[in-house]
Structures are given as C-alpha cells and as structure tokens.
Design a protein around this motif. Structure first.
Motif, PDB file in Angstrom:
ATOM      1  N   ARG A 217       8.779  -7.883   2.620  1.00 19.34           N
ATOM      2  CA  ARG A 217       8.562  -7.483   1.225  1.00 19.34           C
ATOM      3  C   ARG A 217       8.324  -5.981   1.119  1.00 19.34           C
ATOM      4  N   ASP A 218       7.395  -5.472   1.919  1.00 20.40           N
ATOM      5  CA  ASP A 218       7.035  -4.061   1.814  1.00 20.40           C
ATOM      6  C   ASP A 218       8.210  -3.144   2.131  1.00 20.40           C
ATOM      7  N   LEU A 219       8.934  -3.448   3.197  1.00 19.43           N
ATOM      8  CA  LEU A 219      10.057  -2.582   3.576  1.00 19.43           C
ATOM      9  C   LEU A 219      11.219  -2.702   2.588  1.00 19.43           C
ATOM     10  N   MET A 220      11.420  -3.892   2.034  1.00 19.18           N
ATOM     11  CA  MET A 220      12.472  -4.021   1.022  1.00 19.18           C
ATOM     12  C   MET A 220      12.118  -3.224  -0.228  1.00 19.18           C
ATOM     13  N   LEU A 221      10.841  -3.236  -0.599  1.00 18.34           N
ATOM     14  CA  LEU A 221      10.416  -2.462  -1.767  1.00 18.34           C
ATOM     15  C   LEU A 221      10.557  -0.959  -1.513  1.00 18.34           C
ATOM     16  N   VAL A 222      10.188  -0.513  -0.322  1.00 19.07           N
ATOM     17  CA  VAL A 222      10.345   0.902   0.030  1.00 19.07           C
ATOM     18  C   VAL A 222      11.820   1.279  -0.012  1.00 19.07           C
ATOM     19  N   SER A 223      12.677   0.406   0.528  1.00 20.09           N
ATOM     20  CA  SER A 223      14.110   0.722   0.593  1.00 20.09           C
ATOM     21  C   SER A 223      14.742   0.819  -0.790  1.00 20.09           C
ATOM     22  N   ARG A 224      14.135   0.208  -1.780  1.00 20.01           N
ATOM     23  CA  ARG A 224      14.636   0.328  -3.154  1.00 20.01           C
ATOM     24  C   ARG A 224      14.293   1.685  -3.758  1.00 20.01           C
ATOM     25  N   GLU A 225      13.226   2.312  -3.235  1.00 22.41           N
ATOM     26  CA  GLU A 225      12.795   3.615  -3.740  1.00 22.41           C
ATOM     27  C   GLU A 225      13.453   4.766  -2.992  1.00 22.41           C
ATOM     28  N   LYS A 226      13.628   4.595  -1.688  1.00 20.64           N
ATOM     29  CA  LYS A 226      14.203   5.654  -0.857  1.00 20.64           C
ATOM     30  C   LYS A 226      14.778   5.043   0.409  1.00 20.64           C
ATOM     31  N   ALA A 227      15.576   5.801   1.096  1.00 20.95           N
ATOM     32  CA  ALA A 227      16.181   5.310   2.336  1.00 20.95           C
ATOM     33  C   ALA A 227      15.100   5.170   3.411  1.00 20.95           C
ATOM     34  N   LEU A 228      15.161   4.077   4.141  1.00 17.64           N
ATOM     35  CA  LEU A 228      14.243   3.874   5.262  1.00 17.64           C
ATOM     36  C   LEU A 228      14.703   4.724   6.438  1.00 17.64           C
ATOM     37  N   ASN A 229      13.740   5.185   7.246  1.00 17.31           N
ATOM     38  CA  ASN A 229      14.130   5.885   8.474  1.00 17.31           C
ATOM     39  C   ASN A 229      14.711   4.847   9.429  1.00 17.31           C
ATOM     40  N   PRO A 230      15.422   5.272  10.452  1.00 17.73           N
ATOM     41  CA  PRO A 230      16.089   4.311  11.347  1.00 17.73           C
ATOM     42  C   PRO A 230      15.150   3.277  11.976  1.00 17.73           C
ATOM     43  N   SER A 231      13.941   3.680  12.342  1.00 20.61           N
ATOM     44  CA  SER A 231      12.992   2.736  12.951  1.00 20.61           C
ATOM     45  C   SER A 231      12.586   1.640  11.973  1.00 20.61           C
ATOM     46  N   GLU A 232      12.306   2.038  10.748  1.00 18.03           N
ATOM     47  CA  GLU A 232      11.910   1.056   9.751  1.00 18.03           C
ATOM     48  C   GLU A 232      13.093   0.185   9.325  1.00 18.03           C
ATOM     49  N   LYS A 233      14.264   0.763   9.292  1.00 16.33           N
ATOM     50  CA  LYS A 233      15.457  -0.007   8.957  1.00 16.33           C
ATOM     51  C   LYS A 233      15.674  -1.111   9.993  1.00 16.33           C
ATOM     52  N   GLN A 234      15.522  -0.758  11.266  1.00 18.75           N
ATOM     53  CA  GLN A 234      15.657  -1.732  12.347  1.00 18.75           C
ATOM     54  C   GLN A 234      14.558  -2.793  12.256  1.00 18.75           C
ATOM     55  N   MET A 235      13.339  -2.371  11.941  1.00 22.40           N
ATOM     56  CA  MET A 235      12.231  -3.303  11.809  1.00 22.40           C
ATOM     57  C   MET A 235      12.502  -4.284  10.671  1.00 22.40           C
TER      58      MET A 235
ATOM     59  N   ARG B 271       2.536   3.176   8.094  1.00 14.54           N
ATOM     60  CA  ARG B 271       3.208   1.963   7.629  1.00 14.54           C
ATOM     61  C   ARG B 271       3.914   1.266   8.790  1.00 14.54           C
ATOM     62  N   TYR B 272       4.569   2.056   9.642  1.00 11.75           N
ATOM     63  CA  TYR B 272       5.277   1.491  10.790  1.00 11.75           C
ATOM     64  C   TYR B 272       4.298   0.782  11.726  1.00 11.75           C
ATOM     65  N   LYS B 273       3.177   1.429  12.039  1.00 15.50           N
ATOM     66  CA  LYS B 273       2.184   0.824  12.935  1.00 15.50           C
ATOM     67  C   LYS B 273       1.615  -0.454  12.326  1.00 15.50           C
ATOM     68  N   THR B 274       1.265  -0.404  11.058  1.00 15.71           N
ATOM     69  CA  THR B 274       0.728  -1.587  10.375  1.00 15.71           C
ATOM     70  C   THR B 274       1.731  -2.726  10.402  1.00 15.71           C
ATOM     71  N   ASN B 275       2.977  -2.410  10.094  1.00 15.69           N
ATOM     72  CA  ASN B 275       4.015  -3.447  10.083  1.00 15.69           C
ATOM     73  C   ASN B 275       4.287  -3.997  11.478  1.00 15.69           C
TER      74      ASN B 275
ATOM     75  N   ASP C 143       0.855  -1.180   0.000  1.00 14.58           N
ATOM     76  CA  ASP C 143       0.000   0.000   0.000  1.00 14.58           C
ATOM     77  C   ASP C 143       0.893   1.233   0.000  1.00 14.58           C
ATOM     78  N   THR C 144       0.937   1.939  -1.120  1.00 15.43           N
ATOM     79  CA  THR C 144       1.808   3.109  -1.242  1.00 15.43           C
ATOM     80  C   THR C 144       1.164   4.378  -0.695  1.00 15.43           C
ATOM     81  N   SER C 145      -0.092   4.292  -0.268  1.00 19.90           N
ATOM     82  CA  SER C 145      -0.781   5.491   0.222  1.00 19.90           C
ATOM     83  C   SER C 145      -0.494   5.792   1.696  1.00 19.90           C
TER      84      SER C 145
END
Length: 162
Positions: free
Chosen positions: A113-131, A92-96, A84-86
């Motif tokens: 899957r979702d976080l890897m796809l996001v990371s291909r588009e832009k850098a993840l914030n530290p919380s999402e990177k850790q997740m 996204r963090y809460k859902t994940n 879900d790109t919206s």
C-alpha cells in the motif's frame, strides 16, 4: 508424515521473503556430520526449493497461510490505512524491509500500500521499485491461496482496493 504439530507434508505455508510454499517432504539428512530432519519446501512463485532443519522451524518465521478474515483486514489496510509521509526514502526503505522480514500478511500489505501510494506521487527509486515488486508478488501469492483465485483475479482485487 507428521513431524511438527504445526506443519505436515502438503501444508501450504508462508516463509518470510519467499512467499507461499508447499511442504513437499520431511527427510532425515546428514549435513556436516549431524543428522536431523529437514522440511523440504517448494516455492512455486520463485521456482525454488528450500530445506529447513526441524530445529529452526519455530524461529524461521514460517507460518500457515492466512484465512479469509485476514483478507478482510488486508482490504481494510488498503482502503483506510495511511502511510507516514514524514519518512525519508532511506527510513521508509528500512521500515518496509523490516516489515517484509516478518513474513506477516498485514505487514506485507502495508508495504505494498505505502509504496503504491508513493509511486502515484513520484517515481520510486530502483531499490523501492524492486521491493514493491517482491512485496506485491508475495502478497498476491497468498491472496490466491486464501481465495482460491487466479493471479490476475488477485491483482484485480488489490488494485480495486486502492
């Protein structure tokens, strides 16, 4: 020793937010004046051990390691699933996080899957990177048990699926 019809000493289990573990023992312990049976579970992925009272096993989210059919579903999620790109990063963090707390293999696969796809588009914030690191580690640990493969082989399997 069989205590619960679902789990026995030596069983491989998955505990939400901890990954794959092995039931090492079932022991009676007295804690705060109350005697109860405790499942002693070791988690090689985190190099830790937990004691869970028998009375909490059914509500703890512990489950058996998934079988091979679940692996096919995971690979399908990686190949054909859409994120879900919206959602904002907070949503996204809460859902994940909610998905990870379930301890379910398919939910964890969606997080990876979702976080890897996001990371291909832009850098993840530290919380999402850790997740992502945690979710990937737990997913890989279960895939290793399902397939009987090494950590590197499991990582290659996931990377090839995306």
């Amino acid at each position: 020793m069989e205590v619960d019809s679902l789990f026995q000493v030596g069983d491989n289990i998955v505990y939400p937010m901890q990954g794959v573990g092995v039931i090492q023992a079932v022991e009676e312990k007295e804690i705060l004046g109350k005697k109860e049976l405790y499942f002693i579970i070791s988690f090689p992925v985190n190099d830790m051990q937990l004691m869970i009272p028998e009375s909490k096993i059914s509500t703890s989210g512990i489950r058996s390691v998934a079988g091979s059919p679940a692996l096919d579903e995971v690979l399908n999620i990686f190949k054909n699933g859409e994120r879900d790109t919206s959602l904002s990063w907070k949503q996204r963090y809460k859902t994940n996080m909610d998905k990870m707390r379930t301890g379910e293999l398919l939910e964890g696969a969606e997080v990876v899957r979702d976080l890897m796809l996001v990371s291909r588009e832009k850098a993840l914030n530290p919380s999402e990177k850790q997740m992502l690191e945690k979710a990937r580690k737990y997913l890989l640990s279960e895939l290793r048990f399902i397939k009987g493969i090494s950590k590197n082989q499991a990582a290659e399997l996931l990377n090839a699926a995306l």
